[in-house]
Write an enzyme that holds these catalytic residues in place. Sequence first.
Site, PDB file in Angstrom:
ATOM      1  CB  SER B  22     -17.075   7.130 -11.654  1.00 59.60           C
ATOM      2  OG  SER B  22     -16.291   7.201 -12.533  1.00 59.60           O
ATOM      3  CG  ASN B  70      -9.099  12.017  -6.792  1.00 61.39           C
ATOM      4  OD1 ASN B  70      -8.673  12.209  -7.825  1.00 61.39           O
ATOM      5  ND2 ASN B  70     -10.306  12.189  -6.042  1.00 61.39           N
ATOM      6  CB  ALA B  71      -4.642  15.846  -8.469  1.00 63.38           C
ATOM      7  N   GLY B  73      -6.253  12.847 -12.495  1.00 65.98           N
ATOM      8  CA  GLY B  73      -6.215  13.500 -13.924  1.00 65.98           C
ATOM      9  C   GLY B  73      -7.090  12.683 -14.901  1.00 65.98           C
ATOM     10  CB  CYS B 131     -14.637  17.134 -17.968  1.00 62.04           C
ATOM     11  SG  CYS B 131     -14.813  15.675 -17.416  1.00 62.04           S
ATOM     12  N   GLY B 218     -14.828  11.486   0.676  1.00 62.13           N
ATOM     13  CA  GLY B 218     -14.515  10.689   1.843  1.00 62.13           C
ATOM     14  C   GLY B 218     -15.434  11.294   3.089  1.00 62.13           C
ATOM     15  N   GLY B 244     -21.249  10.631  -1.656  1.00 59.82           N
ATOM     16  CA  GLY B 244     -20.501  11.521  -1.042  1.00 59.82           C
ATOM     17  C   GLY B 244     -20.265  11.063   0.459  1.00 59.82           C
TER      18      GLY B 244
HETATM   19  C1  LIG Z   1      -9.495   8.258  -6.494  1.00 62.41           C
HETATM   20  C2  LIG Z   1     -10.842   8.869  -7.106  1.00 62.41           C
HETATM   21  C3  LIG Z   1     -11.017   8.776  -8.622  1.00 62.41           C
HETATM   22  C4  LIG Z   1     -12.448   9.272  -8.995  1.00 62.41           C
HETATM   23  N1  LIG Z   1     -12.635   9.169 -10.289  1.00 62.41           N
HETATM   24  C5  LIG Z   1     -13.809   9.694 -10.805  1.00 62.41           C
HETATM   25  C6  LIG Z   1     -14.083   9.673 -12.148  1.00 62.41           C
HETATM   26  O1  LIG Z   1     -13.292   9.159 -13.195  1.00 62.41           O
HETATM   27  N2  LIG Z   1     -15.216  10.160 -12.556  1.00 62.41           N
HETATM   28  C7  LIG Z   1     -16.113  10.671 -11.703  1.00 62.41           C
HETATM   29  O2  LIG Z   1     -17.446  11.210 -12.368  1.00 62.41           O
HETATM   30  N3  LIG Z   1     -15.882  10.706 -10.498  1.00 62.41           N
HETATM   31  C8  LIG Z   1     -14.866  10.304  -9.986  1.00 62.41           C
HETATM   32  N4  LIG Z   1     -14.401  10.248  -8.553  1.00 62.41           N
HETATM   33  C9  LIG Z   1     -15.472  10.860  -7.694  1.00 62.41           C
HETATM   34  C10 LIG Z   1     -16.407   9.773  -7.106  1.00 62.41           C
HETATM   35  O3  LIG Z   1     -17.261   8.918  -8.040  1.00 62.41           O
HETATM   36  C11 LIG Z   1     -17.324  10.247  -5.908  1.00 62.41           C
HETATM   37  O4  LIG Z   1     -18.278  10.957  -6.615  1.00 62.41           O
HETATM   38  C12 LIG Z   1     -16.600  11.063  -5.016  1.00 62.41           C
HETATM   39  O5  LIG Z   1     -15.657  10.647  -4.429  1.00 62.41           O
HETATM   40  C13 LIG Z   1     -17.482  11.398  -3.936  1.00 62.41           C
HETATM   41  O6  LIG Z   1     -17.789  10.216  -3.020  1.00 62.41           O
HETATM   42  P1  LIG Z   1     -16.937   9.630  -1.877  1.00 62.41           P
HETATM   43  O7  LIG Z   1     -17.006  10.536  -1.061  1.00 62.41           O
HETATM   44  O8  LIG Z   1     -17.990   8.389  -1.335  1.00 62.41           O
HETATM   45  O9  LIG Z   1     -15.721   8.997  -2.280  1.00 62.41           O
HETATM   46  C14 LIG Z   1     -13.312   9.885  -8.352  1.00 62.41           C
HETATM   47  C15 LIG Z   1     -13.047   9.939  -6.746  1.00 62.41           C
HETATM   48  C16 LIG Z   1     -11.828   9.352  -6.180  1.00 62.41           C
HETATM   49  C17 LIG Z   1     -11.708   9.400  -4.595  1.00 62.41           C
END
Ligand SMILES: Cc1cc2nc3c(=O)[nH]c(=O)nc-3n(C[C@H](O)[C@H](O)[C@H](O)COP(=O)(O)O)c2cc1C
Lengths: 262, 304
Positions: B22, B70-71, B73, B131, B218, B244
């Site tokens: 997501s 990221n933030a 929001g 949240c 990341g 993750g």
């Molecule tokens: C830009 C961005 C936006 C995200 N938005 C959401 C979100 O709306 N809901 C959510 O449950 N996780 C959100 N995540 C978290 C990711 O789904 C994921 O759990 C997290 O990035 C760890 O995985 P990764 O290291 O492969 O990115 C977001 C992550 C990123 C980088």
Amino acid sequence: MNLPQVIEQATLLANEMIAPEIHRMELHAPGISGVAQPGQFVMLGLSGLDPLLRRPFSIHQCTDNSITLLYKVVGKGTTAMAQMGAPQQVSLLGPLGNGFQPALEATHHCLVGGGLGIAPMLFLANHIRKSQPNAGVTILLGGRNKQELLAQEEFAPLGNLQVATDDGSAGLHGFVSELLENIDRKDMHVYTCGPLPMMKVVAEICRKKSWLCQVSLESHMACGMGACLGCAVEKAELRPNEKKYVHVCKDGPVFNASLLWL
Amino acid sequence: MAINLTVAIGDWQLKNPIMTASGTFGYGEEFSPFVKLSELGGIVVKGISLQPRDGNPPPRVVETACGMLNAIGLENVGLAAFIDQKIPMLAKTKADVVVNILGDSIEEYEEITAALDNEDVVKAIEVNISCPNVKKGGVAFGTNADMAAKVTDAVRRKTGKPIIIKLSPNVTDIVEIAKAVEGEGATAISLINTLLGMAIDIETRRPKLANIVGGLSGPAIKPLALRMVYQVASATNLPIIGIGGISSLEDVLEFIIAGATAIQIGTANFVNPALSGELVRGLENYLQNKGLTSVKQLAGSIIT
Ligand SMILES: Cc1cc2nc3c(=O)[nH]c(=O)nc-3n(C[C@H](O)[C@H](O)[C@H](O)COP(=O)(O)O)c2cc1C
Ligand SMILES: Cc1cc2nc3c(=O)[nH]c(=O)nc-3n(C[C@H](O)[C@H](O)[C@H](O)COP(=O)(O)OP(=O)(O)OC[C@H]3O[C@@H](n4cnc5c(N)ncnc54)[C@H](O)[C@@H]3O)c2cc1C
Ligand code: FES
């Protein structure tokens, strides 16, 4: 207007320093060059974990088979880019975003580039020259000093070129916006890219003189393709029911100034 | 011999264990030039709230060593626009869609779940409990076992679809939270969401994000995510979706061996938008070369 996007394994053709910290990189990328529009950008892959994300760069010049980027070394990613050499493979994602829309009915076009904002202007100037050979073109370039006035020789044959420098080492001693202010025309279409304060002044001049103005914005990007929502930029004033932010990568990077700053 | 890549999350049969996370895959359509969406195990769309949200002021993203903060929001189009505009578009792609939902009260989670229960395209609901609970002083639902259990129970009552509870890693004991949501009828658990972090510009002495703090994602977070997946898989009986820092086939295999039934690709989609599709083929080839016939032979096969 988003055109087909590809991930292209481009071959680096040349990568040279043209001024202190400023480099020009040419890449064989027919998949992107064949469809790119002036003002669009590419995300350049750095193929490692650190730096991790692709970096956005405007398309500076575009031929049938190649694109050229003009970039300044400012951090990890651009430092790594400066060390790349031909015939290395480079992953490009593009072309991305909405480019400039040169007005077909305009009798006169004015391109205003400041600092690295000069980059997309060369592609635009070439495009206008080719598609509207009879249209008038004025090109205004600004920089801190003479060295920062990039690609002047390329611009010179494409229109009436005027320059300004902060230190007076070339052209007008002052801001490029003063060159624009001095133009006395009723009908003109203005395109600008450069530091935000400069573009705001340019947009304000255009508003006063009733010229249409397109601005090219930057913001921090993670994806460049509308997926992360990281590249938001706030609009100055909102019309009713309008969203507070635009996204530079997919709503822009080129916007009508009136949409952003009214 | 044909390789069996299918896995199950409750009643939902996934074609393969590769999903997208997501917030990193838009609403899917952005990636259709690079990935055939129907070939993925599932796609998880950007988190949806009851009302549209504008999100945070910029800068919203900044890169850090081997990762990013990221933030955003939780900017999103809101439930009504999602159902009107995005669901029909998603239906056309024939992808298996998981909708990630968020709320600032239990009632908000309930209302969104009830509305999505009617949508055939939606194969499962992923509940983002990272949240803040506005009624409880803004403490995140996911950092308190009691509140996490209450959200799980509430959404459980509103739908027959599989419910995936997405855990926050910003807790002292992830296993405690995982057991709490298992006890209230979660179908599966996905983990991890981002880790709270920050970065400072030393020239201006200002935080690099306008929101001051943001979520780290990341490759930088992979070892931590893998450890949490391993712990939760060992302590519960639910299917686990590992998330993750996953960026390569090796990463996918590590999570599956640690006990993940499926995995999600997040930040790596930005680096290579075609990655998720490539990993489906990569996983199949890997199993073939190893003489395995099913991905299930690998799941939880860790030797300690
Ligand atoms: C830009 C961005 C936006 C995200 N938005 C959401 C979100 O709306 N809901 C959510 O449950 N996780 C959100 N995540 C978290 C990711 O789904 C994921 O759990 C997290 O990035 C760890 O995985 P990764 O290291 O492969 O990115 C977001 C992550 C990123 C980088
Ligand atoms: C649509 C678009 C087009 C661009 N076109 C060009 C171009 O033609 N030529 C060029 O030289 N640069 C261009 N940029 C800026 C360029 O992307 C950044 O300079 C580059 O990403 C910095 O990478 P780095 O790893 O070297 O720097 P980092 O180590 O990431 O950062 C170094 C410094 O640069 C700043 N920075 C990082 N990313 C950006 C960004 N996206 N925009 C502005 N500042 C940033 C950081 O805040 C920091 O102060 C463009 C940016 C966008 C969004
Ligand atoms: S950079 Fe990701 S949405 Fe614009």
